[in-house]
Write a protein that holds these residues in place. Structure first.
Motif, PDB file in Angstrom:
ATOM      1  N   VAL A   1       0.837  -1.205   0.000  1.00  0.00           N
ATOM      2  CA  VAL A   1       0.000   0.000   0.000  1.00  0.00           C
ATOM      3  C   VAL A   1       0.865   1.246   0.000  1.00  0.00           C
ATOM      4  CG1 VAL A   1      -1.714   1.330   1.308  1.00  0.00           C
ATOM      5  CG2 VAL A   1      -1.907  -1.151   1.211  1.00  0.00           C
ATOM      6  N   ILE A   2       0.466   2.205  -0.789  1.00  0.00           N
ATOM      7  CA  ILE A   2       1.082   3.538  -0.729  1.00  0.00           C
ATOM      8  C   ILE A   2      -0.055   4.547  -0.886  1.00  0.00           C
ATOM      9  CG2 ILE A   2       1.572   3.701  -3.231  1.00  0.00           C
ATOM     10  CD1 ILE A   2       4.214   4.883  -0.883  1.00  0.00           C
ATOM     11  N   ILE A   3       0.063   5.642  -0.151  1.00  0.00           N
ATOM     12  CA  ILE A   3      -0.937   6.707  -0.320  1.00  0.00           C
ATOM     13  C   ILE A   3      -0.414   7.594  -1.449  1.00  0.00           C
ATOM     14  CG2 ILE A   3      -2.350   8.444   0.867  1.00  0.00           C
ATOM     15  CD1 ILE A   3      -2.266   5.799   2.441  1.00  0.00           C
ATOM     16  N   GLN A   4      -1.274   7.975  -2.368  1.00  0.00           N
ATOM     17  CA  GLN A   4      -0.776   8.719  -3.536  1.00  0.00           C
ATOM     18  C   GLN A   4      -0.084  10.005  -3.095  1.00  0.00           C
ATOM     19  OE1 GLN A   4      -4.585   8.950  -5.640  1.00  0.00           O
ATOM     20  NE2 GLN A   4      -4.418  11.175  -5.561  1.00  0.00           N
ATOM     21  N   SER A   5       0.984  10.334  -3.823  1.00  0.00           N
ATOM     22  CA  SER A   5       1.884  11.408  -3.399  1.00  0.00           C
ATOM     23  C   SER A   5       1.215  12.765  -3.276  1.00  0.00           C
ATOM     24  CB  SER A   5       3.035  11.526  -4.389  1.00  0.00           C
ATOM     25  OG  SER A   5       3.744  10.325  -4.419  1.00  0.00           O
ATOM     26  N   ASN A   6       0.212  12.974  -4.065  1.00  0.00           N
ATOM     27  CA  ASN A   6      -0.426  14.272  -4.081  1.00  0.00           C
ATOM     28  C   ASN A   6      -1.927  14.046  -4.027  1.00  0.00           C
ATOM     29  OD1 ASN A   6      -0.942  16.941  -4.494  1.00  0.00           O
ATOM     30  ND2 ASN A   6       0.282  17.120  -6.355  1.00  0.00           N
ATOM     31  N   LEU A   7      -2.576  14.580  -2.983  1.00  0.00           N
ATOM     32  CA  LEU A   7      -4.008  14.304  -2.822  1.00  0.00           C
ATOM     33  C   LEU A   7      -4.855  15.312  -3.600  1.00  0.00           C
ATOM     34  CD1 LEU A   7      -4.247  13.282   0.943  1.00  0.00           C
ATOM     35  CD2 LEU A   7      -4.293  11.797  -1.049  1.00  0.00           C
TER      36      LEU A   7
ATOM     37  N   ARG B   1       0.696   6.724 -11.633  1.00  0.00           N
ATOM     38  CA  ARG B   1       2.149   6.937 -11.698  1.00  0.00           C
ATOM     39  C   ARG B   1       2.822   6.314 -10.469  1.00  0.00           C
ATOM     40  NH1 ARG B   1       5.322  12.345 -10.237  1.00  0.00           N
ATOM     41  NH2 ARG B   1       4.253  11.769  -8.331  1.00  0.00           N
ATOM     42  N   ASP B   2       2.242   6.551  -9.266  1.00  0.00           N
ATOM     43  CA  ASP B   2       2.825   5.967  -8.052  1.00  0.00           C
ATOM     44  C   ASP B   2       2.805   4.442  -8.116  1.00  0.00           C
ATOM     45  OD1 ASP B   2       3.631   8.255  -6.731  1.00  0.00           O
ATOM     46  OD2 ASP B   2       1.725   8.536  -5.707  1.00  0.00           O
TER      47      ASP B   2
END
Lengths: 220, 257
Positions: free
Chosen positions: B65-71, B81-82
């Protein structure tokens, strides 16, 4: 000191200038993905080397140069890449690996992956908004990178909070100092704390959470 | 890891990426289904800042899991992209998380043409008629500026698969323009692209009013590329579009002038 900074954007700018300030004679290598940015980076940071690498070649570059790197800072505009490069650098035993977050919500994910040296530039927004808007809050002034602790500021709003904070400091025997409303620093004496003062205390974050639970119903 | 097995067929590791936000109802099933597909060794949830239990469920199911870099909203492109950046598979597959009839065969159909060496990038399409933005915005504009891509039935489809390395050669649009942007840019790079029929997709339809932003961003993504690829005169476009209002053509500092 030999440093590698990955990324050539906004966060990287502050990382590069700070590394230069710390060690003016140190070697700084900036890794960027696009050729347009490389030219701009060469002009902006003439003391650093800017090299272009494709996204999937950076890990190879780190592995090949691992013995030459003292500090690696991953400061791209993608947290996915920062996570990937930081993990790879730790695996390659780079002495100091730092990741700069784009999204503060990713902090627990990075910590879980054992990336301890994290810079979360957005943390200040939370503490500042609390300081300005909230009636009572604990603001993190400084967080230690390697332990779960820091320097915390507590505003003494009323008598009840004053008593709780005095008892907390005494019980834990914590170092502290106070700043009065008119900006004067007071001696570290429990009895000298007054309503309206801001108390700065050094402790682990668990202590602070315990104190908050006592002061604010249900914690905060 | 790429490995040669019997005959000429090449088997590659596959990463499945699901962009998601507040999709706790779908996430467990989606991750399990993806792991059941052949050669899938990694499933990634790129979360757009969920306030529900999406992230915890995904972790429990064994997804990365990663939270997207830009909300930003809509952050579909940021999430994609992430996902591409975090993935380690030779092939990366992007699938909507809220497909009610998602099966492992559905996912396999997307990447099998790549395994067979027939394509480097696969665009999924479905039995249903293409959507409103596709028919009224994307297709006419593609026919005008990229007629060679007008053959695609569903150029905005978010179900795609590609060799991981090709996603590192292009820039992702932040929002709804990401899918058509990838299609044009990968085509320009000479990537071998095919469209694969995935059958029937049971999916929630967006209400008409929610399509305004989408239509705008799709048009912007196509027009921006048409200017970049010198299919429209830049000075004319800037003059004409200035009457439309603020539109970011992304031309600043990109050396397109």
């Amino acid at each position: 000191m030999r440093s590698i900074v990955i990324g050539g954007g906004h966060s990287a700018y502050f990382v590069i200038t700070t590394l230069r300030e710390i060690d003016p004679k140190g070697r700084i290598i900036i890794i960027e993905f696009t050729s347009e940015k490389i030219e701009m980076l060469k002009k902006t940071f003439p003391y650093a080397e800017a090299i272009q690498q494709s996204v999937d070649r950076v890990e190879e570059y780190i592995a090949e140069n691992r013995s030459l790197i003292d500090v690696l800072v991953s400061a791209t505009d993608s947290d996915a890449l920062n996570l990937r490069y930081a993990k790879h650098s730790i695996k390659n035993e780079i002495p100091m690996v730092i990741a700069v977050l784009n999204n503060p919500l990713n902090e627990p994910i990075f910590i879980k992956e054992n990336i301890r040296c994290l810079i979360n530039p957005y943390k200040m927004i939370t503490s500042k908004v609390k300081e300005i808007v909230n009636k009572f809050s604990v603001n993190t002034v400084y967080e230690f990178s390697r332990i779960n602790g820091g320097i915390y500021a507590l505003k003494i709003e009323d008598t009840r909070i004053l008593r709780k904070v005095q008892s907390f400091i005494l019980k834990k025997n914590l170092p502290f100092f106070t700043i009065s409303v008119d900006g004067k620093v007071r001696a570290s004496s429990i009895k000298n704390i007054e309503i309206g003062d801001v108390v700065y205390v050094v402790c682990v974050d668990k202590n602070i959470r315990d104190l908050l639970e006592k002061i604010v119903e249900g914690g905060k | 890891m790429i490995s040669l097995l019997h005959g000429f067929r090449i088997f590659m590791d596959v990463t499945v990426v699901f962009p998601s936000r507040n999709r706790e109802k779908y996430v467990a099933r989606a991750v399990r289904t993806a792991f059941k597909a052949k050669h899938v060794h990694e499933v990634i949830i790129v979360d757009g800042g969920s306030s529900d239990n999406t992230v915890n469920i995904a972790l429990k199911e064994g997804a990365k899991v990663i939270i997207q870099s830009n909300l930003v909203y809509p952050g579909k492109g940021v999430a994609m992209r992430d996902g591409a950046y975090l993935s380690s598979g030779d092939i990366v597959v992007f699938v909507d998380i809220d497909i009610a009839n998602l099966t492992s065969q559905f996912i396999e159909k997307l990447y099998m043409p790549i395994m067979r060496g027939e394509a480097e990038f696969v665009k999924g399409c479905f039995e249903r008629a293409a959507g409103r933005v596709t028919e009224l915005v994307a297709k006419p504009l593609l026919r005008m500026f990229y007629p060679e891509l007008a053959k695609f039935k569903q150029p905005l489809s978010g179900e795609i698969a590609g060799l991981r390395k090709i996603f590192y050669q292009v820039e992702f649009e932040n929002g709804w323009g990401v899918d058509v942007g990838l299609l044009i840019d990968l085509y320009n790079k000479g990537v071998k692209i095919i469209e694969e029929d995935l059958g029937f997709k049971e999916h929630e339809m967006k209400p008409l009013h929610a399509l305004t932003d989408m239509a705008y961003q799709v048009a912007e993504a196509i027009l921006k590329r048409a200017i970049r690829d010198r299919k429209i005169d830049e000075s004319w476009a800037k003059r004409y579009l200035s009457t439309v209002g603020e539109i970011d053509l992304g031309m600043e500092g990109k050396g397109y002038a």
